[in-house]
Design a protein around this motif. Sequence first.
Motif, mmCIF file in Angstrom:
data_model
loop_
_atom_site.group_PDB
_atom_site.id
_atom_site.type_symbol
_atom_site.label_atom_id
_atom_site.label_comp_id
_atom_site.label_asym_id
_atom_site.label_seq_id
_atom_site.Cartn_x
_atom_site.Cartn_y
_atom_site.Cartn_z
ATOM 1 N N VAL A 56 0.812 -1.212 0.000
ATOM 2 C CA VAL A 56 0.000 0.000 0.000
ATOM 3 C C VAL A 56 0.852 1.273 0.000
ATOM 4 N N THR A 82 -5.765 -1.226 -10.057
ATOM 5 C CA THR A 82 -5.449 -1.708 -8.713
ATOM 6 C C THR A 82 -5.533 -3.224 -8.632
ATOM 7 N N GLY A 85 -7.937 -7.873 -6.070
ATOM 8 C CA GLY A 85 -7.524 -8.304 -4.735
ATOM 9 C C GLY A 85 -8.092 -9.664 -4.413
ATOM 10 N N GLY A 87 -9.022 -10.655 -1.125
ATOM 11 C CA GLY A 87 -9.880 -10.681 0.058
ATOM 12 C C GLY A 87 -11.348 -10.608 -0.304
ATOM 13 N N ARG A 89 -13.425 -8.322 0.566
ATOM 14 C CA ARG A 89 -13.788 -6.950 0.223
ATOM 15 C C ARG A 89 -12.856 -6.360 -0.825
ATOM 16 N N GLY A 91 -8.800 -6.043 -2.629
ATOM 17 C CA GLY A 91 -7.454 -5.816 -2.156
ATOM 18 C C GLY A 91 -7.312 -4.520 -1.371
ATOM 19 N N SER A 92 -6.220 -4.410 -0.639
ATOM 20 C CA SER A 92 -6.017 -3.239 0.217
ATOM 21 C C SER A 92 -5.807 -1.965 -0.609
ATOM 22 N N ARG A 94 -7.052 -1.326 -3.563
ATOM 23 C CA ARG A 94 -8.377 -0.996 -4.108
ATOM 24 C C ARG A 94 -9.242 -0.311 -3.047
ATOM 25 N N ARG A 95 -9.136 -0.733 -1.801
ATOM 26 C CA ARG A 95 -9.910 -0.111 -0.720
ATOM 27 C C ARG A 95 -9.359 1.260 -0.343
ATOM 28 N N GLU A 96 -8.050 1.439 -0.435
ATOM 29 C CA GLU A 96 -7.410 2.689 -0.019
ATOM 30 C C GLU A 96 -7.517 3.806 -1.045
#
Length: 132
Positions: A56, A82, A85, A87, A89, A91-92, A94-96
Amino acid sequence: MVTVRLVEMPAVQPVRSRPAPHVGVRSPGLDDTQWRRLSRGQMRVDARLDLHGYVVQEAFEEFHRFMQRSRVMGWRCVEIVTGLGSGARGGSIRRELPQWLHRADIAPMVLGVVHSHQGNQGALRFLLRKKR
């Protein structure tokens, strides 16, 4: 004896900040034609950044450099990949990435953000403001 003279300062105008764009939500100031072309994937992508394989912090640094370079180069439409991911939810990175858009140095550059394709939630297209 010391004499103090009061100097009247001009009123300071508050800085109007633009709200950070949200993915898939039309921003104020974006006309119908541009929004339609962006959301339908009809705009030519000037540059693409692939963040696969980055942690990240490294991804953020690459993203930040890329956005600064985009402004300097005068690019209008860029794509950030991104990945989905692994997970539940996503990938990290993509969430960030949506939080990165709220930074004071990034938000004023971006007019609109959409997923590059409805079936691909792992890539985003950015419509950037023109340099003035």
